[in-house]
Design a protein around this motif. Structure first.
Motif, PDB file in Angstrom:
ATOM      1  N   TYR A   1      -0.728   3.508 -35.789  1.00 39.95           N
ATOM      2  CA  TYR A   1      -2.293   3.913 -35.784  1.00 39.95           C
ATOM      3  C   TYR A   1      -2.596   4.262 -34.492  1.00 39.95           C
ATOM      4  CZ  TYR A   1      -1.672   2.046 -40.384  1.00 39.95           C
ATOM      5  OH  TYR A   1      -1.440   1.693 -41.693  1.00 39.95           O
ATOM      6  N   GLY A   2      -1.675   4.358 -33.269  1.00 38.61           N
ATOM      7  CA  GLY A   2      -2.165   4.689 -31.964  1.00 38.61           C
ATOM      8  C   GLY A   2      -2.596   3.296 -31.454  1.00 38.61           C
ATOM      9  N   GLY A   3      -3.540   3.436 -30.338  1.00 35.91           N
ATOM     10  CA  GLY A   3      -3.985   2.198 -29.892  1.00 35.91           C
ATOM     11  C   GLY A   3      -4.595   2.597 -28.405  1.00 35.91           C
ATOM     12  N   GLU A   4      -4.805   1.521 -27.704  1.00 39.48           N
ATOM     13  CA  GLU A   4      -5.715   1.749 -26.436  1.00 39.48           C
ATOM     14  C   GLU A   4      -4.992   1.095 -25.158  1.00 39.48           C
ATOM     15  OE1 GLU A   4      -9.232  -0.615 -27.100  1.00 39.48           O
ATOM     16  OE2 GLU A   4      -9.952   0.963 -28.339  1.00 39.48           O
ATOM     17  N   LEU A   5      -4.655   1.839 -24.070  1.00 36.14           N
ATOM     18  CA  LEU A   5      -4.242   1.294 -22.861  1.00 36.14           C
ATOM     19  C   LEU A   5      -5.447   1.107 -21.870  1.00 36.14           C
ATOM     20  CD1 LEU A   5      -1.921   1.129 -21.032  1.00 36.14           C
ATOM     21  CD2 LEU A   5      -2.298   3.631 -20.304  1.00 36.14           C
ATOM     22  N   GLU A   6      -5.321  -0.132 -21.384  1.00 39.27           N
ATOM     23  CA  GLU A   6      -6.418  -0.565 -20.147  1.00 39.27           C
ATOM     24  C   GLU A   6      -5.653  -0.892 -18.952  1.00 39.27           C
ATOM     25  OE1 GLU A   6     -10.044  -3.491 -19.942  1.00 39.27           O
ATOM     26  OE2 GLU A   6      -8.461  -3.974 -21.203  1.00 39.27           O
ATOM     27  N   ALA A   7      -6.531  -0.146 -17.825  1.00 41.58           N
ATOM     28  CA  ALA A   7      -5.991  -0.640 -16.828  1.00 41.58           C
ATOM     29  C   ALA A   7      -7.349  -1.468 -15.973  1.00 41.58           C
ATOM     30  CB  ALA A   7      -5.658   0.550 -15.810  1.00 41.58           C
ATOM     31  N   ALA A   8      -6.997  -2.714 -15.669  1.00 44.12           N
ATOM     32  CA  ALA A   8      -7.994  -3.598 -15.381  1.00 44.12           C
ATOM     33  C   ALA A   8      -7.875  -3.826 -13.945  1.00 44.12           C
ATOM     34  CB  ALA A   8      -8.214  -4.656 -16.257  1.00 44.12           C
ATOM     35  N   PRO A   9      -8.868  -3.597 -13.016  1.00 50.43           N
ATOM     36  CA  PRO A   9      -8.620  -4.031 -11.624  1.00 50.43           C
ATOM     37  C   PRO A   9      -8.587  -5.557 -11.465  1.00 50.43           C
ATOM     38  CG  PRO A   9     -10.555  -2.765 -11.942  1.00 50.43           C
ATOM     39  CD  PRO A   9     -10.046  -3.027 -13.405  1.00 50.43           C
ATOM     40  N   VAL A  10      -7.564  -6.056 -10.765  1.00 51.15           N
ATOM     41  CA  VAL A  10      -7.810  -7.374 -10.523  1.00 51.15           C
ATOM     42  C   VAL A  10      -7.638  -7.784  -9.053  1.00 51.15           C
ATOM     43  CG1 VAL A  10      -6.334  -8.043 -12.718  1.00 51.15           C
ATOM     44  CG2 VAL A  10      -5.099  -7.447 -10.488  1.00 51.15           C
TER      45      VAL A  10
ATOM     46  N   GLY B   1      -3.593  -2.025 -38.704  1.00 49.54           N
ATOM     47  CA  GLY B   1      -3.603  -1.323 -39.843  1.00 49.54           C
ATOM     48  C   GLY B   1      -3.503  -2.017 -41.309  1.00 49.54           C
ATOM     49  N   ARG B   2      -3.712  -1.494 -42.416  1.00 42.58           N
ATOM     50  CA  ARG B   2      -3.656  -2.412 -43.637  1.00 42.58           C
ATOM     51  C   ARG B   2      -2.179  -2.432 -44.055  1.00 42.58           C
ATOM     52  NH1 ARG B   2      -9.283  -1.037 -46.244  1.00 42.58           N
ATOM     53  NH2 ARG B   2     -10.394  -2.497 -44.868  1.00 42.58           N
ATOM     54  N   LEU B   3      -1.510  -1.184 -44.145  1.00 44.53           N
ATOM     55  CA  LEU B   3      -0.167  -1.248 -45.015  1.00 44.53           C
ATOM     56  C   LEU B   3       0.862  -1.292 -43.818  1.00 44.53           C
ATOM     57  CD1 LEU B   3      -0.749   1.941 -47.235  1.00 44.53           C
ATOM     58  CD2 LEU B   3      -0.692  -0.369 -47.867  1.00 44.53           C
ATOM     59  N   ILE B   4       0.785  -0.812 -42.683  1.00 39.12           N
ATOM     60  CA  ILE B   4       1.683  -1.021 -41.630  1.00 39.12           C
ATOM     61  C   ILE B   4       1.460  -2.261 -40.627  1.00 39.12           C
ATOM     62  CG2 ILE B   4       3.075   0.265 -39.507  1.00 39.12           C
ATOM     63  CD1 ILE B   4       3.595   1.669 -42.629  1.00 39.12           C
TER      64      ILE B   4
ATOM     65  N   SER C   1       0.627  -7.757 -26.763  1.00 41.26           N
ATOM     66  CA  SER C   1      -0.793  -7.942 -27.275  1.00 41.26           C
ATOM     67  C   SER C   1      -0.669  -7.882 -28.760  1.00 41.26           C
ATOM     68  CB  SER C   1      -1.605  -6.776 -26.715  1.00 41.26           C
ATOM     69  OG  SER C   1      -1.769  -6.748 -25.521  1.00 41.26           O
ATOM     70  N   PRO C   2      -1.886  -8.734 -29.555  1.00 33.19           N
ATOM     71  CA  PRO C   2      -1.971  -8.475 -30.861  1.00 33.19           C
ATOM     72  C   PRO C   2      -2.651  -7.159 -31.026  1.00 33.19           C
ATOM     73  CG  PRO C   2      -3.611  -9.885 -30.208  1.00 33.19           C
ATOM     74  CD  PRO C   2      -2.745  -9.711 -28.825  1.00 33.19           C
ATOM     75  N   CYS C   3      -2.451  -6.480 -32.440  1.00 28.74           N
ATOM     76  CA  CYS C   3      -3.295  -5.513 -32.595  1.00 28.74           C
ATOM     77  C   CYS C   3      -4.920  -5.538 -32.619  1.00 28.74           C
ATOM     78  CB  CYS C   3      -2.907  -4.796 -34.070  1.00 28.74           C
ATOM     79  SG  CYS C   3      -3.344  -6.124 -35.460  1.00 28.74           S
ATOM     80  N   ILE C   4      -5.532  -4.673 -32.246  1.00 31.85           N
ATOM     81  CA  ILE C   4      -6.881  -4.547 -32.302  1.00 31.85           C
ATOM     82  C   ILE C   4      -7.683  -3.769 -33.293  1.00 31.85           C
ATOM     83  CG2 ILE C   4      -7.150  -5.145 -29.825  1.00 31.85           C
ATOM     84  CD1 ILE C   4      -7.408  -2.285 -29.199  1.00 31.85           C
ATOM     85  N   GLU C   5      -8.795  -4.219 -33.819  1.00 30.73           N
ATOM     86  CA  GLU C   5      -9.567  -3.292 -34.682  1.00 30.73           C
ATOM     87  C   GLU C   5     -10.163  -2.185 -34.001  1.00 30.73           C
ATOM     88  OE1 GLU C   5      -9.379  -3.929 -37.993  1.00 30.73           O
ATOM     89  OE2 GLU C   5      -8.096  -5.792 -37.715  1.00 30.73           O
ATOM     90  N   ARG C   6     -10.186  -1.124 -34.798  1.00 35.99           N
ATOM     91  CA  ARG C   6     -11.062   0.192 -34.124  1.00 35.99           C
ATOM     92  C   ARG C   6     -12.466  -0.297 -34.436  1.00 35.99           C
ATOM     93  NH1 ARG C   6      -7.511   5.207 -35.963  1.00 35.99           N
ATOM     94  NH2 ARG C   6      -6.019   4.081 -36.879  1.00 35.99           N
TER      95      ARG C   6
END
Length: 152
Positions: free
Chosen positions: A33-42, A132-135, A147-152
């Motif tokens: 279903y796609g996703g999100e990429l995050e670049a977090a400064p540390v 997602g629900r089916l996949i 990472s676990p999946c995240i809700e949209r």
């Protein structure tokens, strides 16, 4: 005629049973279903590795979502939405980069992940798939993404 209808009912029941078996064990496809990429400064003391990957490294230099996340993180939020095809490309690139585990003695505050540095900051890259629900879209156990999946 009763033989034909009995056979039709049995075939239909078998199809329904196979469908329940197939969807009872959800298909596993991270990033479907796609996703999100995050670049977090540390901060430097939280980086669990001595040498993060340079932002202009040839492995990530032509990967647009990674470069966009780094660019955005420098001016605010480093969150980028990725499509299914972009998710696959980013995930395969992250698999090739070193995955840093924190060293309890040297840098106990660090978090595991892929670290990238530009001239100003060091970033921790996190790629998370949408749920997602089916996949079953949760990420696997490869080095670039735990990472676990995240809700949209």
């Amino acid at each position: 005629m009763t033989v034909r209808s009995r056979r039709s009912v049995l075939l239909a029941a078998a199809g329904v049973a196979l469908g329940f078996i197939a969807f009872g064990r959800r298909l596993r496809w991270p990033g479907f279903y796609g996703g999100e990429l995050e670049a977090a400064p540390v901060s430097d003391e939280r980086v669990p590795t001595e040498r993060p990957v340079p932002a202009d490294d040839e492995r990530i230099d032509d990967v647009d979502p990674v470069q966009e996340a780094i660019r955005r993180a420098g001016v605010g939020s480093g969150l980028v939405t990725v499509s299914r095809s972009e998710y696959r490309a980013v995930a395969s690139v992250l698999e090739t980069l070193p995955y840093a585990e924190p060293d309890d003695e040297r840098r106990p505050a660090g978090r595991p992940g892929v670290y990238v540095a530009d001239d100003e900051y060091t970033y921790r890259l996190v790629l998370a798939p949408y749920c997602g629900r089916l996949i079953d879209a949760r990420s696997g156990e490869f080095s670039g993404n735990r990472s676990p999946c995240i809700e949209r």
